[in-house]
Design a protein around this motif. Structure first.
Motif, mmCIF file in Angstrom:
data_model
loop_
_atom_site.group_PDB
_atom_site.id
_atom_site.type_symbol
_atom_site.label_atom_id
_atom_site.label_comp_id
_atom_site.label_asym_id
_atom_site.label_seq_id
_atom_site.Cartn_x
_atom_site.Cartn_y
_atom_site.Cartn_z
ATOM 1 N N GLY A 129 0.777 -1.232 -0.005
ATOM 2 C CA GLY A 129 -0.165 0.039 -0.079
ATOM 3 C C GLY A 129 0.826 1.344 0.052
ATOM 4 N N ALA A 130 1.913 1.042 0.841
ATOM 5 C CA ALA A 130 3.042 2.348 0.613
ATOM 6 C C ALA A 130 4.382 2.026 -0.144
ATOM 7 N N ALA A 131 4.569 0.853 -0.553
ATOM 8 C CA ALA A 131 5.888 0.909 -1.109
ATOM 9 C C ALA A 131 5.648 -0.658 -2.177
ATOM 10 N N GLN A 132 6.664 -0.698 -3.217
ATOM 11 C CA GLN A 132 6.253 -1.731 -4.276
ATOM 12 C C GLN A 132 7.494 -2.547 -3.850
ATOM 13 N N TYR A 133 7.564 -3.904 -3.894
ATOM 14 C CA TYR A 133 8.654 -4.719 -3.887
ATOM 15 C C TYR A 133 8.876 -5.479 -5.128
ATOM 16 N N GLU A 134 10.084 -5.842 -5.582
ATOM 17 C CA GLU A 134 10.637 -6.289 -6.877
ATOM 18 C C GLU A 134 10.775 -7.746 -6.449
ATOM 19 N N VAL A 135 10.523 -8.775 -7.404
ATOM 20 C CA VAL A 135 10.915 -10.306 -7.204
ATOM 21 C C VAL A 135 12.507 -10.350 -6.927
ATOM 22 N N GLU A 136 12.655 -11.067 -5.832
ATOM 23 C CA GLU A 136 14.075 -11.365 -5.466
ATOM 24 C C GLU A 136 14.743 -12.217 -6.274
ATOM 25 N N PRO A 137 15.872 -11.691 -7.162
ATOM 26 C CA PRO A 137 16.510 -12.497 -8.147
ATOM 27 C C PRO A 137 17.237 -13.571 -7.394
#
Length: 151
Positions: free
Chosen positions: A92-100
């Motif tokens: 809701g406040a931040a976006q997290y990318e897939v962990e490579p």
């Protein structure tokens, strides 16, 4: 199989592990974007992900891993590729990318799907402790707005 490994690793090293299940009918689709449809099945959290063949070969989260298990369905009559790296997790406040670093363990970096084919996938995100993931944003292109699925 990954769930069993995650549970075994979580239990053996004493980490917290929780699972949220969602019930879906065989024809239930949570979201569509481009020529791909998605059904989200489970959300799991763990501190460590291990290689099923070599349990001592593992990767630890900086915060905690959130693993989203889903089915990806090619709805077209053409070959399509699902790119795991295009998806993000939102609190809701931040976006997290897939962990490579986790791709080695779950094998979902890029997956080709034939016409009308489906695959099971696990997307892994390293999120800070205390973050409360609310949705996964699934994309077929890196710059697309994608489609958000509540978790």
């Amino acid at each position: 199989m990954l769930a069993a490994v995650l549970v075994a690793v979580a239990v053996s090293v004493g980490v917290a592990f929780s699972v949220a299940d969602r019930a879906h009918g065989a024809e239930s689709v949570d979201a569509r974007t481009g020529d791909l449809a998605f059904v989200v099945h489970r959300v799991e959290t763990t501190d460590v992900i291990a290689d099923p063949e070599y349990p001592t070969d593992n990767v630890s989260a900086d915060g905690r891993f959130v693993v989203v298990k889903l089915t990806v369905i090619n709805t077209s009559d053409d070959r399509e590729v699902f790119h795991a790296a295009f998806s993000t997790l939102s609190d809701g406040a931040a976006q997290y990318e897939v962990e490579p670093a986790a791709w080695h363990y779950v094998g979902n970096a890029d997956r080709a799907l034939g016409p009308r084919e489906s695959i099971e996938a696990a997307l892994v995100f390293d999120v800070p402790r205390g973050a409360d993931p609310r949705a996964i944003v699934l994309r077929t292109e890196p710059a697309s707005t994608g489609v958000s699925v509540p978790l």
